[in-house]
Design a protein around this motif. Sequence first.
Motif, PDB file in Angstrom:
ATOM      1  N   ALA A 192       0.623  -1.178   0.033  1.00  9.04           N
ATOM      2  CA  ALA A 192      -0.148   0.198  -0.309  1.00  9.04           C
ATOM      3  C   ALA A 192       0.877   1.543   0.011  1.00  9.04           C
ATOM      4  O   ALA A 192       0.815   2.389  -0.832  1.00  9.04           O
ATOM      5  N   ALA A 193       1.872   1.840   0.490  1.00  6.81           N
ATOM      6  CA  ALA A 193       2.867   2.093   0.920  1.00  6.81           C
ATOM      7  C   ALA A 193       3.551   2.777  -0.555  1.00  6.81           C
ATOM      8  O   ALA A 193       3.451   4.004  -0.947  1.00  6.81           O
ATOM      9  N   PHE A 194       3.645   1.515  -1.178  1.00 10.01           N
ATOM     10  CA  PHE A 194       4.889   1.909  -2.540  1.00 10.01           C
ATOM     11  C   PHE A 194       3.347   1.715  -3.645  1.00 10.01           C
ATOM     12  O   PHE A 194       4.161   2.806  -4.578  1.00 10.01           O
ATOM     13  N   ASP A 195       2.255   1.836  -3.176  1.00 11.39           N
ATOM     14  CA  ASP A 195       1.066   1.400  -4.206  1.00 11.39           C
ATOM     15  C   ASP A 195       0.979   3.374  -4.346  1.00 11.39           C
ATOM     16  O   ASP A 195       0.737   4.269  -5.444  1.00 11.39           O
ATOM     17  N   ARG A 196       0.998   3.705  -2.812  1.00 11.41           N
ATOM     18  CA  ARG A 196       0.898   5.221  -2.380  1.00 11.41           C
ATOM     19  C   ARG A 196       1.955   6.232  -3.005  1.00 11.41           C
ATOM     20  O   ARG A 196       1.261   7.028  -3.750  1.00 11.41           O
ATOM     21  N   ARG A 197       3.285   6.236  -2.630  1.00 15.01           N
ATOM     22  CA  ARG A 197       3.758   6.753  -2.816  1.00 15.01           C
ATOM     23  C   ARG A 197       5.161   6.818  -3.498  1.00 15.01           C
ATOM     24  O   ARG A 197       6.275   7.037  -3.719  1.00 15.01           O
ATOM     25  N   GLY A 198       5.217   4.678  -4.188  1.00 15.93           N
ATOM     26  CA  GLY A 198       6.131   4.584  -4.739  1.00 15.93           C
ATOM     27  C   GLY A 198       6.555   5.051  -6.036  1.00 15.93           C
ATOM     28  O   GLY A 198       7.905   5.141  -6.631  1.00 15.93           O
ATOM     29  N   GLY A 199       6.253   5.513  -6.732  1.00 17.97           N
ATOM     30  CA  GLY A 199       6.032   6.793  -8.157  1.00 17.97           C
ATOM     31  C   GLY A 199       6.367   8.158  -7.930  1.00 17.97           C
ATOM     32  O   GLY A 199       6.633   8.760  -9.347  1.00 17.97           O
ATOM     33  N   ASP A 200       6.726   8.577  -6.889  1.00 20.48           N
ATOM     34  CA  ASP A 200       6.940   9.480  -6.464  1.00 20.48           C
ATOM     35  C   ASP A 200       8.324   9.564  -6.807  1.00 20.48           C
ATOM     36  O   ASP A 200       9.203   8.807  -6.781  1.00 20.48           O
ATOM     37  N   ASN A 201       8.546  10.752  -7.230  1.00 18.37           N
ATOM     38  CA  ASN A 201      10.241  10.948  -7.767  1.00 18.37           C
ATOM     39  C   ASN A 201      11.144  11.439  -6.240  1.00 18.37           C
ATOM     40  O   ASN A 201      11.310  11.434  -5.318  1.00 18.37           O
ATOM     41  N   TYR A 202      12.577  10.766  -6.431  1.00 17.27           N
ATOM     42  CA  TYR A 202      13.356  10.473  -5.221  1.00 17.27           C
ATOM     43  C   TYR A 202      14.310  10.912  -5.658  1.00 17.27           C
ATOM     44  O   TYR A 202      14.741  11.809  -5.009  1.00 17.27           O
ATOM     45  N   HIS A 214      14.291   1.370   3.049  1.00 14.62           N
ATOM     46  CA  HIS A 214      14.996   2.704   3.924  1.00 14.62           C
ATOM     47  C   HIS A 214      14.273   3.301   4.143  1.00 14.62           C
ATOM     48  O   HIS A 214      14.386   4.641   4.379  1.00 14.62           O
ATOM     49  N   ASP A 215      13.521   3.776   2.889  1.00  9.30           N
ATOM     50  CA  ASP A 215      12.905   4.953   2.249  1.00  9.30           C
ATOM     51  C   ASP A 215      11.520   4.915   2.740  1.00  9.30           C
ATOM     52  O   ASP A 215      11.313   6.115   2.311  1.00  9.30           O
ATOM     53  N   ILE A 216      10.870   4.277   3.377  1.00 10.38           N
ATOM     54  CA  ILE A 216       9.533   4.019   3.424  1.00 10.38           C
ATOM     55  C   ILE A 216       9.110   4.990   4.143  1.00 10.38           C
ATOM     56  O   ILE A 216       7.739   5.455   3.605  1.00 10.38           O
ATOM     57  N   GLY A 217       9.565   5.726   4.780  1.00  7.27           N
ATOM     58  CA  GLY A 217       9.403   7.430   5.980  1.00  7.27           C
ATOM     59  C   GLY A 217       8.660   8.257   5.003  1.00  7.27           C
ATOM     60  O   GLY A 217       7.568   8.474   5.108  1.00  7.27           O
ATOM     61  N   HIS A 218       9.468   8.066   3.315  1.00  8.95           N
ATOM     62  CA  HIS A 218       8.903   8.931   2.757  1.00  8.95           C
ATOM     63  C   HIS A 218       7.675   8.751   2.306  1.00  8.95           C
ATOM     64  O   HIS A 218       7.282   9.575   1.970  1.00  8.95           O
ATOM     65  N   MET A 219       7.070   7.705   2.097  1.00  4.32           N
ATOM     66  CA  MET A 219       6.050   6.999   1.685  1.00  4.32           C
ATOM     67  C   MET A 219       4.944   6.962   2.370  1.00  4.32           C
ATOM     68  O   MET A 219       3.737   6.609   2.438  1.00  4.32           O
ATOM     69  N   LEU A 220       5.199   7.055   4.201  1.00  2.69           N
ATOM     70  CA  LEU A 220       4.168   7.404   5.114  1.00  2.69           C
ATOM     71  C   LEU A 220       3.466   8.779   5.541  1.00  2.69           C
ATOM     72  O   LEU A 220       2.689   8.884   6.261  1.00  2.69           O
ATOM     73  N   HIS A 221       4.528   9.587   5.143  1.00  4.82           N
ATOM     74  CA  HIS A 221       3.911  10.649   5.533  1.00  4.82           C
ATOM     75  C   HIS A 221       3.326  11.372   4.419  1.00  4.82           C
ATOM     76  O   HIS A 221       3.412  10.642   3.171  1.00  4.82           O
ATOM     77  N   ASP A 222       2.407  12.175   4.415  1.00  2.00           N
ATOM     78  CA  ASP A 222       1.588  13.688   3.440  1.00  2.00           C
ATOM     79  C   ASP A 222       2.946  14.399   2.626  1.00  2.00           C
ATOM     80  O   ASP A 222       1.235  15.140   2.027  1.00  2.00           O
ATOM     81  N   LEU A 223       3.871  14.821   2.873  1.00  3.73           N
ATOM     82  CA  LEU A 223       4.406  16.048   2.824  1.00  3.73           C
ATOM     83  C   LEU A 223       4.859  15.738   0.978  1.00  3.73           C
ATOM     84  O   LEU A 223       4.573  14.493   0.795  1.00  3.73           O
ATOM     85  N   PRO A 224       4.735  17.356  -0.386  1.00  3.53           N
ATOM     86  CA  PRO A 224       4.902  16.711  -1.288  1.00  3.53           C
ATOM     87  C   PRO A 224       6.877  16.128  -1.454  1.00  3.53           C
ATOM     88  O   PRO A 224       7.346  16.148  -0.550  1.00  3.53           O
ATOM     89  N   ASP A 225       6.486  15.614  -2.573  1.00  2.00           N
ATOM     90  CA  ASP A 225       7.809  15.410  -2.980  1.00  2.00           C
ATOM     91  C   ASP A 225       9.070  16.318  -2.894  1.00  2.00           C
ATOM     92  O   ASP A 225      10.568  15.393  -3.255  1.00  2.00           O
ATOM     93  N   ASP A 226       8.962  17.675  -3.120  1.00  2.00           N
ATOM     94  CA  ASP A 226       9.892  18.043  -3.122  1.00  2.00           C
ATOM     95  C   ASP A 226       9.947  18.866  -1.882  1.00  2.00           C
ATOM     96  O   ASP A 226      10.486  20.249  -2.025  1.00  2.00           O
ATOM     97  N   ILE A 227      10.040  18.988  -0.690  1.00  2.00           N
ATOM     98  CA  ILE A 227      10.365  18.944   0.781  1.00  2.00           C
ATOM     99  C   ILE A 227      11.322  19.202   1.038  1.00  2.00           C
ATOM    100  O   ILE A 227      11.494  20.558   1.328  1.00  2.00           O
ATOM    101  N   ALA A 228      12.406  18.780   0.731  1.00  2.00           N
ATOM    102  CA  ALA A 228      13.764  19.311   0.734  1.00  2.00           C
ATOM    103  C   ALA A 228      14.029  20.843   0.519  1.00  2.00           C
ATOM    104  O   ALA A 228      14.487  21.178   0.417  1.00  2.00           O
ATOM    105  N   ASP A 229      13.730  20.553  -1.357  1.00  2.00           N
ATOM    106  CA  ASP A 229      13.457  22.111  -1.893  1.00  2.00           C
ATOM    107  C   ASP A 229      12.677  23.193  -1.005  1.00  2.00           C
ATOM    108  O   ASP A 229      13.637  24.591  -1.138  1.00  2.00           O
ATOM    109  N   GLN A 230      11.874  22.975  -0.272  1.00  2.00           N
ATOM    110  CA  GLN A 230      11.541  24.119   0.511  1.00  2.00           C
ATOM    111  C   GLN A 230      12.227  23.945   1.647  1.00  2.00           C
ATOM    112  O   GLN A 230      11.760  24.961   2.879  1.00  2.00           O
TER     113      GLN A 230
END
Length: 180
Positions: A9-19, A52-68
């Motif tokens: 479910a985590a990968f289905d939800r956010r696995g396509g997000d840009n790394y 190791h990066d599943i934490g990125h897929m558990l939150h609802d923050l945008p995938d460019d959050i580091a740029d912010q």
Amino acid sequence: MNTMRAIRAAFDRRGGDNYGEGVSQLDHALQCALCAERDGATPAMVVATLLHDIGHMLHDLPDDIADQGIDTQHESLGSAWLSQHFGPEVSEPVRLHVPAKRYLATKEKGYFDLLSEASVLSLKLQGGLMNEAEIAAFECEPYHRDGIQLRRWDDEGKIAGMDVPDLSHFDLYIETCRND
């Protein structure tokens, strides 16, 4: 929800997000786990590397959050979530893979120079280079060597267009290691 369904479910939800390295979260995870498998890692380290990066897929923050200028602390979020499903041999290397980058950038000549632009940005947000007290504390962590090894596979898994197996390739590793 059982562990396998929750991971899917985590990968289905956010696995396509840009790394941030020209690959998706899913492709990065699969590449890293494939590196661990190639090197004969234990099942727990293969799972830790895959997730190791599943934490990125558990939150609802945008995938460019580091740029912010925001660090999501994905390693802590991911490790806490994983500790509900796996033992410390999986969750602890995940928790330590960010400190391992900081450690290697501080201690290993040339490591910092190999980091991508995205990794340099995240390093800055994650605390930058370590001071002596942080180095000593990291070296006292029981799983610090596993965190360093995971970090090295993490650094490898950023190849756009690499042919990788699908997520189900790692099901047996997950089943072997889960504790729920």
